[in-house]
Design a protein around this motif. Sequence first.
Motif, PDB file in Angstrom:
ATOM      1  N   LYS A 196       0.691  -1.202  -0.069  1.00  0.00           N
ATOM      2  CA  LYS A 196       0.025  -0.137   0.105  1.00  0.00           C
ATOM      3  C   LYS A 196       0.969   1.433  -0.183  1.00  0.00           C
ATOM      4  N   VAL A 197       1.939   1.171   0.771  1.00  0.00           N
ATOM      5  CA  VAL A 197       2.867   2.278   1.000  1.00  0.00           C
ATOM      6  C   VAL A 197       3.536   2.485  -0.352  1.00  0.00           C
ATOM      7  N   LEU A 198       4.171   1.636  -0.896  1.00  0.00           N
ATOM      8  CA  LEU A 198       4.905   1.581  -2.307  1.00  0.00           C
ATOM      9  C   LEU A 198       3.670   1.956  -3.343  1.00  0.00           C
ATOM     10  N   TRP A 233      -4.407   7.175   2.556  1.00  0.00           N
ATOM     11  CA  TRP A 233      -5.268   6.662   1.591  1.00  0.00           C
ATOM     12  C   TRP A 233      -6.883   6.767   1.817  1.00  0.00           C
ATOM     13  N   SER A 234      -7.781   6.524   1.222  1.00  0.00           N
ATOM     14  CA  SER A 234      -9.182   6.413   1.533  1.00  0.00           C
ATOM     15  C   SER A 234      -9.546   5.149   2.230  1.00  0.00           C
ATOM     16  N   GLY A 235     -10.175   5.244   3.380  1.00  0.00           N
ATOM     17  CA  GLY A 235     -10.512   4.041   4.039  1.00  0.00           C
ATOM     18  C   GLY A 235     -11.539   3.061   3.332  1.00  0.00           C
ATOM     19  N   ALA A 236     -12.053   3.758   2.000  1.00  0.00           N
ATOM     20  CA  ALA A 236     -12.941   2.781   1.473  1.00  0.00           C
ATOM     21  C   ALA A 236     -12.135   2.014   0.328  1.00  0.00           C
ATOM     22  N   LYS A 237     -12.600   0.958   0.042  1.00  0.00           N
ATOM     23  CA  LYS A 237     -12.112  -0.235  -0.524  1.00  0.00           C
ATOM     24  C   LYS A 237     -12.027  -0.105  -1.883  1.00  0.00           C
ATOM     25  N   THR A 281      -6.826   4.828   7.164  1.00  0.00           N
ATOM     26  CA  THR A 281      -6.480   5.933   6.258  1.00  0.00           C
ATOM     27  C   THR A 281      -5.132   6.086   6.217  1.00  0.00           C
ATOM     28  N   GLY A 282      -4.403   5.287   6.629  1.00  0.00           N
ATOM     29  CA  GLY A 282      -2.888   5.541   6.946  1.00  0.00           C
ATOM     30  C   GLY A 282      -2.271   4.431   7.914  1.00  0.00           C
ATOM     31  N   ILE A 283      -1.198   4.625   8.090  1.00  0.00           N
ATOM     32  CA  ILE A 283      -0.183   3.815   9.006  1.00  0.00           C
ATOM     33  C   ILE A 283      -0.751   3.829  10.282  1.00  0.00           C
TER      34      ILE A 283
END
Length: 347
Positions: A31-33, A262-266, A294-296
């Motif tokens: 996700k981070v990459l 990022w968005s919490g939506a999938k 929505t993040g780390i």
Amino acid sequence: MTVNAPKTNGQQPRRLLLVSVPRTASNLLLKVLNISNQPNLITSPKCGYFFYDAFMTAAKDGRLSRPLDQWTADEKNETKSTFQRCFNELEEYTTRATAENKTMFAKEHAFWFVNPGAFTRSLGDTDTPDDLKEFHISLPGSYGPTQTFSANNQTVLSDEYLRTWQISFIIRHPALAWPSLYRAMQKLLKEGFIDDDGVKGVSIVNMTLTYSRNLFDWCIEQPDESVTPLVIDAHDVIHNRAVVTKFCEMAGLDPTAMQYEWSGAKPQSDHASLGDAEEQKRIAIFLSTLQESTGIVKEKAPASVDIDAEVAKWRVEFGDDVAQLLEKATRDSMPDYEYLKAHKVVV
């Protein structure tokens, strides 16, 4: 030292394989990459996991708890054909990446592409090297006329094939990874996807870094001059952006594509859009923290880990029997973890 895959341009490798085990924050790293949106890169909708079906076939009906000489011919043939089918799908993606002059990326759990005979040998059976050959993948002629399997290559893939990939590893402290895996198994049990025996069986097979270490050692034993395989610790994925950036650059990926929010939506391209409803539920159990974030989430990686203190918590949470299982798996895994950690990317 390991052999780098062929390059497309500059420092970008054509084939990059990330080797993981469950609950090591590997999906968070992807996700981070921002793997799905990395320029000049091709991967599957699941970002790998090509050999999932093969491992599940090898593990079904208690096969991995029986020596190979107790497998039926049908069981052996089904397992071999599933491994071959999974490889053929992987090869379709890698061929496409080569044709488009792009990097191929895949993430696989270490034990998913291990030769089933490597598991059954621990049972004290009398398998010979010839017994393992029936699970070896049949490679296209473009990989050369020979297939060799050196001592630390316990996979179904030959040395010649593995050398076409730049291999990297993600690890996590076993006292954090293994109880997290057991909790996920308990959720699968509650949903009816697995029974009590399956929970313990899957946990025991999964709670090891042995196969990661074997493959790491295979990498550094390769004769051609190159670089040591990359290793990243989940703690750094969560707490050290500089390490993740360096890992990204050393892997030949674009650090400008990285993301920490990022968005919490999938999104539609996530795992839950794949497979049937039951498979989606299973995937959601393992990805729930990531998909709801929505993040780390930094509390998932404490600064220090006291195994004795963790064992005391496990006794309260799981009971003495499970706590004992987790403690043994953790202490047995520590030498491999410390060994791999000593080779991790640092800044």
